[in-house]
Write an enzyme that holds these catalytic residues in place. Sequence first.
Site, PDB file in Angstrom:
ATOM      1  N   ASP A  65      -6.404   0.945   3.143  1.00  0.00           N
ATOM      2  CA  ASP A  65      -5.064   0.422   2.836  1.00  0.00           C
ATOM      3  C   ASP A  65      -5.136  -0.607   1.710  1.00  0.00           C
ATOM      4  O   ASP A  65      -4.230  -0.689   0.872  1.00  0.00           O
ATOM      5  CB  ASP A  65      -4.434  -0.222   4.074  1.00  0.00           C
ATOM      6  CG  ASP A  65      -3.977   0.797   5.108  1.00  0.00           C
ATOM      7  OD1 ASP A  65      -3.952   2.011   4.790  1.00  0.00           O
ATOM      8  OD2 ASP A  65      -3.647   0.386   6.241  1.00  0.00           O
TER       9      ASP A  65
ATOM     10  N   GLU B 280       0.837  -1.214   0.000  1.00  0.00           N
ATOM     11  CA  GLU B 280       0.000   0.000   0.000  1.00  0.00           C
ATOM     12  C   GLU B 280       0.867   1.258   0.000  1.00  0.00           C
ATOM     13  O   GLU B 280       0.449   2.307  -0.487  1.00  0.00           O
ATOM     14  CB  GLU B 280      -1.009   0.021   1.146  1.00  0.00           C
ATOM     15  CG  GLU B 280      -0.447   0.253   2.510  1.00  0.00           C
ATOM     16  CD  GLU B 280      -0.346  -1.019   3.339  1.00  0.00           C
ATOM     17  OE1 GLU B 280      -0.214  -0.879   4.561  1.00  0.00           O
ATOM     18  OE2 GLU B 280      -0.384  -2.130   2.784  1.00  0.00           O
TER      19      GLU B 280
ATOM     20  N   GLU C 227      -5.157   1.102  -1.639  1.00  0.00           N
ATOM     21  CA  GLU C 227      -3.797   1.502  -2.020  1.00  0.00           C
ATOM     22  C   GLU C 227      -2.961   0.292  -2.435  1.00  0.00           C
ATOM     23  O   GLU C 227      -2.184   0.359  -3.395  1.00  0.00           O
ATOM     24  CB  GLU C 227      -3.126   2.247  -0.868  1.00  0.00           C
ATOM     25  CG  GLU C 227      -3.738   3.604  -0.588  1.00  0.00           C
ATOM     26  CD  GLU C 227      -3.167   4.282   0.650  1.00  0.00           C
ATOM     27  OE1 GLU C 227      -2.518   3.600   1.478  1.00  0.00           O
ATOM     28  OE2 GLU C 227      -3.372   5.500   0.782  1.00  0.00           O
TER      29      GLU C 227
ATOM     30  N   ASP D 172       0.080   4.097  -2.654  1.00  0.00           N
ATOM     31  CA  ASP D 172      -0.155   5.485  -2.247  1.00  0.00           C
ATOM     32  C   ASP D 172       0.669   6.440  -3.115  1.00  0.00           C
ATOM     33  O   ASP D 172       0.182   7.468  -3.576  1.00  0.00           O
ATOM     34  CB  ASP D 172       0.208   5.648  -0.766  1.00  0.00           C
ATOM     35  CG  ASP D 172      -0.029   7.052  -0.252  1.00  0.00           C
ATOM     36  OD1 ASP D 172      -1.124   7.602  -0.502  1.00  0.00           O
ATOM     37  OD2 ASP D 172       0.875   7.603   0.412  1.00  0.00           O
TER      38      ASP D 172
END
Length: 182
Positions: free
Chosen positions: A74, A3, A77, A7
Amino acid sequence: KIEFLGDRVLGLVIAKKLLEIYPNEKEGILDKKFASLVNKKKCLQIAKKISLDKYILTNISNKKRPIEDKVISDSCEALIGAIYLDKGLGVVEKIILNLWKDDIKKSFITQIDSKTKLQEYSLKRFKKLPKYKLFSNSGPSHKPTFKVGVKLFNTKFYISEGNSKKDAEQKAASICLNYLKE
């Protein structure tokens, strides 16, 4: 942590798209648009839009307990990171822009709030932040009224009321900005 990568990929794709849409926009406004599009809350909304939570395997023995929002966010991502590693930037960019398209359109109307505008004005003009003062907090606890004032380096206090301290500060900042325009 995939993640972490997702991101960064999301941030890159959104930043690039915002620069394409708003080539002449100030960096401060772009920052606000960007922040509204690449936060945990937005990832959670996107994940729920595609029912990602139905595909998350957890070791929770009680299936009745819902998956925490942070885990779902999460996972969004992580999915972006996995698609990037598997299919590359071109594919993941198309997917992100498709999933975020409605929110990117809404970014057009992202306005800077009065407190931020007043802060920017005061720092530019006086190299000092506006001063906020709580004058009173009255009313019942379930419906309070806050009376707040704001002043700049060379002004009197501009006072307003609101149902929260933040709301009253915004209104006071707005009144002060209106005075400055005159």
